[in-house]
Structure formats: C-alpha cells, structure tokens
Design a protein around this motif. Sequence first.
Motif, PDB file in Angstrom:
ATOM      1  N   VAL A  53       0.849  -1.189   0.000  1.00 55.66           N
ATOM      2  CA  VAL A  53       0.000   0.000   0.000  1.00 55.66           C
ATOM      3  C   VAL A  53       0.884   1.237   0.000  1.00 55.66           C
ATOM      4  N   LEU A  54       0.256   2.377  -0.281  1.00 56.89           N
ATOM      5  CA  LEU A  54       0.893   3.672  -0.071  1.00 56.89           C
ATOM      6  C   LEU A  54       0.369   4.213   1.244  1.00 56.89           C
ATOM      7  N   ASN A  55       1.260   4.502   2.156  1.00 59.83           N
ATOM      8  CA  ASN A  55       0.867   5.049   3.450  1.00 59.83           C
ATOM      9  C   ASN A  55       1.062   6.560   3.436  1.00 59.83           C
ATOM     10  N   LEU A  56      -0.029   7.284   3.690  1.00 61.60           N
ATOM     11  CA  LEU A  56       0.018   8.737   3.797  1.00 61.60           C
ATOM     12  C   LEU A  56       0.495   9.097   5.197  1.00 61.60           C
ATOM     13  N   ALA A  57       1.491   9.957   5.267  1.00 61.94           N
ATOM     14  CA  ALA A  57       2.004  10.386   6.566  1.00 61.94           C
ATOM     15  C   ALA A  57       2.106  11.900   6.603  1.00 61.94           C
ATOM     16  N   TYR A  58       1.935  12.432   7.802  1.00 66.30           N
ATOM     17  CA  TYR A  58       2.156  13.860   8.032  1.00 66.30           C
ATOM     18  C   TYR A  58       2.557  14.030   9.483  1.00 66.30           C
ATOM     19  N   ARG A  59       3.597  14.812   9.669  1.00 69.42           N
ATOM     20  CA  ARG A  59       4.132  15.056  11.007  1.00 69.42           C
ATOM     21  C   ARG A  59       4.677  16.486  11.029  1.00 69.42           C
ATOM     22  N   PHE A  60       4.122  17.297  11.915  1.00 72.63           N
ATOM     23  CA  PHE A  60       4.474  18.712  11.941  1.00 72.63           C
ATOM     24  C   PHE A  60       4.828  19.181  13.341  1.00 72.63           C
ATOM     25  N   ALA A  61       5.596  20.248  13.404  1.00 74.74           N
ATOM     26  CA  ALA A  61       5.989  20.837  14.680  1.00 74.74           C
ATOM     27  C   ALA A  61       4.732  21.286  15.429  1.00 74.74           C
ATOM     28  N   PRO A  62       4.680  21.034  16.733  1.00 80.08           N
ATOM     29  CA  PRO A  62       3.481  21.391  17.513  1.00 80.08           C
ATOM     30  C   PRO A  62       3.040  22.841  17.353  1.00 80.08           C
ATOM     31  N   GLN A  63       3.975  23.762  17.206  1.00 74.44           N
ATOM     32  CA  GLN A  63       3.588  25.170  17.080  1.00 74.44           C
ATOM     33  C   GLN A  63       2.852  25.471  15.777  1.00 74.44           C
ATOM     34  N   THR A  64       2.847  24.522  14.833  1.00 76.50           N
ATOM     35  CA  THR A  64       2.130  24.725  13.564  1.00 76.50           C
ATOM     36  C   THR A  64       0.773  24.027  13.533  1.00 76.50           C
ATOM     37  N   TRP A  65       0.480  23.225  14.556  1.00 77.19           N
ATOM     38  CA  TRP A  65      -0.772  22.477  14.562  1.00 77.19           C
ATOM     39  C   TRP A  65      -1.959  23.426  14.454  1.00 77.19           C
ATOM     40  N   GLY A  66      -2.924  23.039  13.659  1.00 78.60           N
ATOM     41  CA  GLY A  66      -4.118  23.855  13.468  1.00 78.60           C
ATOM     42  C   GLY A  66      -3.979  24.900  12.377  1.00 78.60           C
ATOM     43  N   SER A  67      -2.822  24.952  11.727  1.00 79.22           N
ATOM     44  CA  SER A  67      -2.592  25.970  10.697  1.00 79.22           C
ATOM     45  C   SER A  67      -2.871  25.468   9.284  1.00 79.22           C
ATOM     46  N   GLY A  68      -3.218  24.197   9.133  1.00 75.88           N
ATOM     47  CA  GLY A  68      -3.572  23.662   7.825  1.00 75.88           C
ATOM     48  C   GLY A  68      -2.436  23.030   7.043  1.00 75.88           C
ATOM     49  N   PHE A  69      -1.233  23.018   7.593  1.00 78.27           N
ATOM     50  CA  PHE A  69      -0.103  22.439   6.859  1.00 78.27           C
ATOM     51  C   PHE A  69      -0.343  20.966   6.527  1.00 78.27           C
ATOM     52  N   ALA A  70      -0.787  20.184   7.495  1.00 81.84           N
ATOM     53  CA  ALA A  70      -0.989  18.746   7.275  1.00 81.84           C
ATOM     54  C   ALA A  70      -2.045  18.498   6.209  1.00 81.84           C
TER      55      ALA A  70
END
Length: 129
Positions: A53-70
């Motif tokens: 399968v293709l596994n979708l991953a996203y991991r972002f710095a906590p200070q960016t959470w909620g900003s739409g980057f993921a």
Amino acid sequence: MATREDARRILDVWLEDWARDGVGYWLVERLDAPGVVVGLSGLRHKELEGQRVLNLAYRFAPQTWGSGFATEASRVALGLAARHLPHVPLVAIIHPNNVASLRVAERLGMRLDRHVTEDGIQNRVYVPG
C-alpha cells in the motif's frame, strides 16, 4: 529519535524510498519564511496485512498544529497518488488517540476502513472516501 545516527538512518531509508519507488516524504517549509522547515508529509510504500500500500504520513511541529499544513500537504500527496499510482491502495494508519491526525484524514475525505495491530499497537486504517 535518540541520536544523530538514528536520524541519519531514518533519512537514508527515506532517500532509498525515492530512489527505489519514486515516492517518499517531503520536507514542508513555510511559504512566508523559505528555509524554515515545519514538518514532513508524503507517501511511502508499506506492507500492510500482506498487501503493498501507499501510506500517507504527516508530522508537523506542535507550534504549527491547526494551521492547515498537514491538510494542504496531504491533499497534494493524495492528488499525486491518484494521478500517478492509482493501482496502489492508499491508506493512512493513525493511532486512535491522535485526534488531530484523525481530523486531518476526515477533512481529506478519508473514512475509517478497519483497525489493525502493528508492533503491538492498535491503529485505525483510513482510506479515501
């Protein structure tokens, strides 16, 4: 990650993904601050219950959470997978306590397909809706 060597080993695996499969993780940087990396996203081939399968991953710095980057980066990854690898099943494997990641998957139109246990950890498998 405990050491710089651990980080290097993981980076080497990710670079091998690109060389072997032509897909992998991307570093994500801020448009308003070029060179400032805020996380990673992308797709990686993985074996899941005997299926590739293709596994979708996203991991972002906590200070960016909620900003739409993921959501934004993952939407691009999903579009590329649909266009270039439509024959490979796509999943997002998410720990049930990771509420923010579950919300991202749902915002992307993904739906809960099943539960799996990997390395003794119960996870949810989301698939495109």
